[in-house]
Scaffold this active site. Structure first.
Site, PDB file in Angstrom:
ATOM      1  N   LYS A   1     -20.520 -23.139-137.652  1.00  0.00           N
ATOM      2  CA  LYS A   1     -19.854 -23.732-138.910  1.00  0.00           C
ATOM      3  C   LYS A   1     -21.096 -23.583-139.793  1.00  0.00           C
ATOM      4  O   LYS A   1     -20.636 -23.516-141.197  1.00  0.00           O
ATOM      5  CB  LYS A   1     -19.739 -25.249-138.502  1.00  0.00           C
ATOM      6  CG  LYS A   1     -18.468 -25.661-137.689  1.00  0.00           C
ATOM      7  CD  LYS A   1     -17.445 -25.053-138.663  1.00  0.00           C
ATOM      8  CE  LYS A   1     -16.022 -25.416-137.950  1.00  0.00           C
ATOM      9  NZ  LYS A   1     -14.716 -24.972-138.720  1.00  0.00           N
TER      10      LYS A   1
ATOM     11  N   SER B   1     -17.850 -27.668-141.636  1.00  0.00           N
ATOM     12  CA  SER B   1     -17.997 -29.303-141.148  1.00  0.00           C
ATOM     13  C   SER B   1     -19.184 -29.607-141.428  1.00  0.00           C
ATOM     14  O   SER B   1     -20.299 -28.815-142.020  1.00  0.00           O
ATOM     15  CB  SER B   1     -18.023 -29.173-139.490  1.00  0.00           C
ATOM     16  OG  SER B   1     -18.597 -30.047-138.736  1.00  0.00           O
TER      17      SER B   1
ATOM     18  N   TYR C   1     -20.682 -24.382-131.634  1.00  0.00           N
ATOM     19  CA  TYR C   1     -19.636 -24.934-132.743  1.00  0.00           C
ATOM     20  C   TYR C   1     -20.610 -25.060-134.154  1.00  0.00           C
ATOM     21  O   TYR C   1     -20.364 -24.841-135.135  1.00  0.00           O
ATOM     22  CB  TYR C   1     -19.007 -26.230-132.430  1.00  0.00           C
ATOM     23  CG  TYR C   1     -18.221 -26.879-133.461  1.00  0.00           C
ATOM     24  CD1 TYR C   1     -17.131 -26.488-133.831  1.00  0.00           C
ATOM     25  CD2 TYR C   1     -18.664 -27.756-134.248  1.00  0.00           C
ATOM     26  CE1 TYR C   1     -16.139 -26.991-134.660  1.00  0.00           C
ATOM     27  CE2 TYR C   1     -17.914 -28.651-135.303  1.00  0.00           C
ATOM     28  CZ  TYR C   1     -16.482 -28.156-135.371  1.00  0.00           C
ATOM     29  OH  TYR C   1     -15.799 -28.698-136.241  1.00  0.00           O
TER      30      TYR C   1
END
Length: 278
Positions: free
Chosen positions: A186, A169, A182
């Site tokens: 990533k 991401s 998160y």
């Protein structure tokens, strides 16, 4: 014959020889390849599965829910594409094994893995993240791609090599406020990509990474579902629109093709010009 005409004829002839020697055409760069795509019944994963199949691959889609798998398979088969599917929760070893076994049983092997599954179960300060949330996020977003890759490597070796694409991401480069676990997970995938690329190169397996920016999917809807918020997000982009899943799909197909045969360990950002370097 004029010199220019002769050169043009030679160029076309050489191009035909090169493409014939590779056993493929530009219309089907992934002809007869077998691809697994995790979390591929919606959004970016679905667009990737469709594009790989359009480019000639036999694709096995997967998701945690059977009804989603059935719907995706029906849609893509209805488009005349070679697509099958099975349920797979990437955090479960038995599901990963079944996904691999399904591809081998139906198509005789595996050439491509696209690891797309991810979770984002928390919003708030990193100081408030529980151990349970850390475990869930890292299990699905980091450990599962590593173990999924481990599961397909023996099958890729049998076919002389393969290609792995891990979906990270833009948050790996530019962390989004409130999505601490998160963001970290990533960023970890960039390191996983480089590590796998080094270790698997002797086996003729390339490993690359896709880092999508703000792509309009159900997964990211809280960032764009409000029109005012969407317009605000566009102001941060060089290309003043939100991305679509299809913006990612062609890049993945390229990374899995022979056109990318000299590329491994790299991350391609599809982010509309969002700043994207550590």
């Amino acid at each position: 014959m004029h010199k220019a005409g002769l050169l043009g004829l030679c160029a076309r002839a050489w191009n035909s020889v090169r493409m014939a020697s590779s056993g493929m055409t530009r219309r089907d760069p992934l002809a007869n390849k077998v691809a697994l795509v995790t979390a591929s019944t919606d959004g970016i994963g679905f667009a990737i599965a469709r594009r790989l199949a359009q480019d000639g691959a036999h694709v096995v889609v997967s998701s945690r829910k059977q009804q989603n798998v059935d719907q995706a398979v029906a849609t893509l088969q209805g488009e005349g594409l070679s697509v099958t599917g099975t349920v797979c929760h990437v955090g479960k070893a038995e599901d990963r094994e079944r996904l691999v076994a399904t591809a081998v049983k139906l198509h005789g092997g595996i050439d491509i893995l696209v690891s797309n599954a991810a979770v984002n179960p928390f919003f708030g300060s990193i100081m408030d993240v529980t151990e349970e949330v850390w475990d869930k996020t890292l299990d699905i977003n980091v450990k599962a791609p590593a173990l999924m890759t481990k599961a397909v490597v023996p099958e890729m070796e049998k076919r002389g090599g393969g290609s792995v694409v891990i979906v990270s991401s833009i948050a790996a480069f530019s962390p989004s406020p409130g999505f601490s676990p998160y963001n970290v997970s990533k960023t970890a995938l960039l390191g996983l990509t480089k590590t796998l690329a080094i270790e698997l190169a002797p086996r003729n397996i390339r490993v690359n990474c896709l880092a999508p920016g703000l792509i309009k999917t159900s997964f990211s809807r809280m960032l764009w579902m409000d029109k005012e918020k969407e317009e605000s997000m566009k102001e941060t982009l060089r290309i003043r629109r939100l991305g679509e899943p299809e913006d990612c799909a062609g890049i993945v197909s390229f990374l899995c093709s022979e056109d990318a045969s000299y590329i491994t360990g790299e991350t391609v950002v599809v982010g509309g010009g969002t700043p994207s370097r550590l």
